[in-house]
Design a protein around this motif. Sequence first.
Motif, PDB file in Angstrom:
ATOM      1  N   LYS A  94       0.850  -1.180   0.269  1.00  0.00           N
ATOM      2  CA  LYS A  94       0.114  -0.015  -0.062  1.00  0.00           C
ATOM      3  C   LYS A  94       0.768   1.531  -0.161  1.00  0.00           C
ATOM      4  O   LYS A  94       0.572   2.283  -0.591  1.00  0.00           O
ATOM      5  CB  LYS A  94      -1.154  -0.117   0.962  1.00  0.00           C
ATOM      6  CG  LYS A  94      -2.217  -0.929   0.972  1.00  0.00           C
ATOM      7  CD  LYS A  94      -3.150  -1.166   2.455  1.00  0.00           C
ATOM      8  CE  LYS A  94      -4.224  -1.738   2.237  1.00  0.00           C
ATOM      9  NZ  LYS A  94      -5.189  -1.925   3.418  1.00  0.00           N
ATOM     10  N   MET A  95       1.959   1.254   0.721  1.00  0.00           N
ATOM     11  CA  MET A  95       2.959   2.257   0.666  1.00  0.00           C
ATOM     12  C   MET A  95       3.416   2.423  -0.591  1.00  0.00           C
ATOM     13  O   MET A  95       3.646   3.560  -1.121  1.00  0.00           O
ATOM     14  CB  MET A  95       4.135   2.093   1.631  1.00  0.00           C
ATOM     15  CG  MET A  95       3.539   2.002   3.044  1.00  0.00           C
ATOM     16  SD  MET A  95       4.642   1.510   4.229  1.00  0.00           S
ATOM     17  CE  MET A  95       5.569   3.015   4.631  1.00  0.00           C
ATOM     18  N   PHE A  96       3.755   1.453  -1.516  1.00  0.00           N
ATOM     19  CA  PHE A  96       4.158   1.374  -2.933  1.00  0.00           C
ATOM     20  C   PHE A  96       3.398   2.039  -3.620  1.00  0.00           C
ATOM     21  O   PHE A  96       3.698   3.046  -4.519  1.00  0.00           O
ATOM     22  CB  PHE A  96       4.528   0.080  -3.072  1.00  0.00           C
ATOM     23  CG  PHE A  96       4.833  -0.080  -4.819  1.00  0.00           C
ATOM     24  CD1 PHE A  96       6.147   0.128  -5.250  1.00  0.00           C
ATOM     25  CD2 PHE A  96       3.794  -0.482  -5.556  1.00  0.00           C
ATOM     26  CE1 PHE A  96       6.405   0.242  -6.704  1.00  0.00           C
ATOM     27  CE2 PHE A  96       3.816  -0.667  -6.861  1.00  0.00           C
ATOM     28  CZ  PHE A  96       4.975  -0.159  -7.456  1.00  0.00           C
ATOM     29  N   GLU A  97       1.994   1.742  -3.409  1.00  0.00           N
ATOM     30  CA  GLU A  97       0.903   2.318  -4.542  1.00  0.00           C
ATOM     31  C   GLU A  97       0.524   3.620  -4.116  1.00  0.00           C
ATOM     32  O   GLU A  97       0.309   4.493  -5.202  1.00  0.00           O
ATOM     33  CB  GLU A  97      -0.417   1.524  -4.257  1.00  0.00           C
ATOM     34  CG  GLU A  97      -0.179  -0.001  -4.812  1.00  0.00           C
ATOM     35  CD  GLU A  97      -0.141  -0.129  -5.992  1.00  0.00           C
ATOM     36  OE1 GLU A  97      -0.513   0.874  -6.756  1.00  0.00           O
ATOM     37  OE2 GLU A  97       0.479  -1.282  -6.847  1.00  0.00           O
ATOM     38  N   ALA A  98       0.711   3.915  -2.695  1.00  0.00           N
ATOM     39  CA  ALA A  98       0.298   5.394  -2.500  1.00  0.00           C
ATOM     40  C   ALA A  98       1.462   6.232  -3.014  1.00  0.00           C
ATOM     41  O   ALA A  98       1.099   7.522  -3.460  1.00  0.00           O
ATOM     42  CB  ALA A  98       0.302   5.514  -0.951  1.00  0.00           C
ATOM     43  N   SER A  99       2.598   6.193  -3.159  1.00  0.00           N
ATOM     44  CA  SER A  99       3.878   7.069  -3.479  1.00  0.00           C
ATOM     45  C   SER A  99       3.530   7.207  -5.264  1.00  0.00           C
ATOM     46  O   SER A  99       4.036   8.343  -5.577  1.00  0.00           O
ATOM     47  CB  SER A  99       5.177   6.418  -3.463  1.00  0.00           C
ATOM     48  OG  SER A  99       5.345   6.021  -2.117  1.00  0.00           O
ATOM     49  N   LYS A 100       2.924   6.435  -5.936  1.00  0.00           N
ATOM     50  CA  LYS A 100       2.723   6.633  -7.251  1.00  0.00           C
ATOM     51  C   LYS A 100       1.747   7.761  -7.395  1.00  0.00           C
ATOM     52  O   LYS A 100       1.935   8.842  -8.380  1.00  0.00           O
ATOM     53  CB  LYS A 100       1.986   5.628  -7.948  1.00  0.00           C
ATOM     54  CG  LYS A 100       2.698   4.048  -8.165  1.00  0.00           C
ATOM     55  CD  LYS A 100       1.548   3.082  -8.686  1.00  0.00           C
ATOM     56  CE  LYS A 100       2.381   1.997  -8.788  1.00  0.00           C
ATOM     57  NZ  LYS A 100       1.412   0.970  -9.669  1.00  0.00           N
ATOM     58  N   SER A 101       0.872   8.366  -6.520  1.00  0.00           N
ATOM     59  CA  SER A 101       0.020   9.314  -6.659  1.00  0.00           C
ATOM     60  C   SER A 101       0.641  10.723  -6.147  1.00  0.00           C
ATOM     61  O   SER A 101       0.011  11.521  -6.191  1.00  0.00           O
ATOM     62  CB  SER A 101      -1.480   9.116  -6.146  1.00  0.00           C
ATOM     63  OG  SER A 101      -1.333   8.892  -4.613  1.00  0.00           O
ATOM     64  N   LEU A 102       1.622  10.358  -5.420  1.00  0.00           N
ATOM     65  CA  LEU A 102       2.141  11.837  -4.568  1.00  0.00           C
ATOM     66  C   LEU A 102       3.361  12.372  -5.542  1.00  0.00           C
ATOM     67  O   LEU A 102       3.331  13.659  -5.480  1.00  0.00           O
ATOM     68  CB  LEU A 102       2.844  11.192  -3.503  1.00  0.00           C
ATOM     69  CG  LEU A 102       2.006  10.984  -2.242  1.00  0.00           C
ATOM     70  CD1 LEU A 102       2.581  10.551  -0.930  1.00  0.00           C
ATOM     71  CD2 LEU A 102       0.822  11.894  -1.964  1.00  0.00           C
ATOM     72  N   ILE A 103       4.333  11.749  -6.283  1.00  0.00           N
ATOM     73  CA  ILE A 103       5.158  12.281  -6.870  1.00  0.00           C
ATOM     74  C   ILE A 103       5.547  11.297  -8.068  1.00  0.00           C
ATOM     75  O   ILE A 103       5.957  10.210  -7.822  1.00  0.00           O
ATOM     76  CB  ILE A 103       6.300  12.633  -5.808  1.00  0.00           C
ATOM     77  CG1 ILE A 103       7.465  13.637  -6.865  1.00  0.00           C
ATOM     78  CG2 ILE A 103       6.801  11.803  -5.285  1.00  0.00           C
ATOM     79  CD1 ILE A 103       8.413  14.312  -5.728  1.00  0.00           C
ATOM     80  N   ASP A 104       5.774  11.826  -9.221  1.00  0.00           N
ATOM     81  CA  ASP A 104       6.045  11.057 -10.264  1.00  0.00           C
ATOM     82  C   ASP A 104       7.631  11.105 -10.661  1.00  0.00           C
ATOM     83  O   ASP A 104       8.028  10.603 -11.699  1.00  0.00           O
ATOM     84  CB  ASP A 104       4.908  11.255 -11.625  1.00  0.00           C
ATOM     85  CG  ASP A 104       4.911  12.352 -11.973  1.00  0.00           C
ATOM     86  OD1 ASP A 104       5.833  13.284 -11.724  1.00  0.00           O
ATOM     87  OD2 ASP A 104       4.040  12.978 -12.851  1.00  0.00           O
ATOM     88  N   GLY A 105       8.327  12.030 -10.298  1.00  0.00           N
ATOM     89  CA  GLY A 105       9.623  12.225 -10.608  1.00  0.00           C
ATOM     90  C   GLY A 105       9.772  13.181 -11.993  1.00  0.00           C
ATOM     91  O   GLY A 105      11.076  13.401 -12.359  1.00  0.00           O
ATOM     92  N   LYS A 106       8.833  14.033 -12.287  1.00  0.00           N
ATOM     93  CA  LYS A 106       8.854  14.518 -13.801  1.00  0.00           C
ATOM     94  C   LYS A 106       8.642  16.205 -13.482  1.00  0.00           C
ATOM     95  O   LYS A 106       8.361  16.597 -14.620  1.00  0.00           O
ATOM     96  CB  LYS A 106       7.507  14.194 -14.675  1.00  0.00           C
ATOM     97  CG  LYS A 106       7.554  12.627 -14.835  1.00  0.00           C
ATOM     98  CD  LYS A 106       6.531  12.133 -15.701  1.00  0.00           C
ATOM     99  CE  LYS A 106       6.584  10.465 -16.239  1.00  0.00           C
ATOM    100  NZ  LYS A 106       5.659  10.136 -16.936  1.00  0.00           N
ATOM    101  N   GLY A 107       9.016  16.596 -12.332  1.00  0.00           N
ATOM    102  CA  GLY A 107       8.955  18.097 -12.201  1.00  0.00           C
ATOM    103  C   GLY A 107       9.903  18.755 -12.846  1.00  0.00           C
ATOM    104  O   GLY A 107       9.541  19.869 -13.091  1.00  0.00           O
TER     105      GLY A 107
END
Length: 206
Positions: free
Chosen positions: A180-193
């Motif tokens: 769930k922690m892994f999945e939650a990270s997806k919606s927070l920051i994608d690294g494309k800033g």
Amino acid sequence: IKNPNSQVYAGSKYWLADQNFLRCQKKIYHNQNSQQFILTISMGGSDPDELTFLIYRAISYLPNIKIRVIVGPFFKKIKQLRNETRSKKNIRVIVNPKHIWNEFSKSDLVISNAGSTLFELAILRVPTICISVVDHQIPYANFFQNKGAVKYLGFKNLIDENKIRISVLNLLKNKLKRKKMFEASKSLIDGKGLFRVSSIIEKNIN
């Protein structure tokens, strides 16, 4: 105030990160079927509070784990750390690694401060336990925990070995929680800033 035509771009989608973190991003969550875990400790470039010692002492005797202790270039007690860990075969000390994203991406769990490293770990999608060491890290830690991406232990003066040990054991035993922690990270920051910011700059220049 000075320029009414200015625009503000805020939020984690504009976080600037080394693109190597994006390239090392975990694409899918791998269930941990073995009983061997890799834990990484990273408390920043200097760690003046010496939390690195507190953390590794708390978990060094846990079974079935390999520990990677990362310290930065301004960490003052490298010799003491090496002396304390020399006899422990499951602990490796890494000083100022050039490719820290590789160390993080191999980890099943990372224990870190709640500064910029927290954003980098979210890009990599690595389950994380964090500790805030300065006041401005508290909102970051609370935000990531409320979104389900990290386990926040609290401010540095509220931490002890028992709290660290229990939190680590609970997460290692709970595959679903780590997923769930892994999945939650997806919606927070994608690294494309970086791409977003550079596009905004180019657009305004043109």
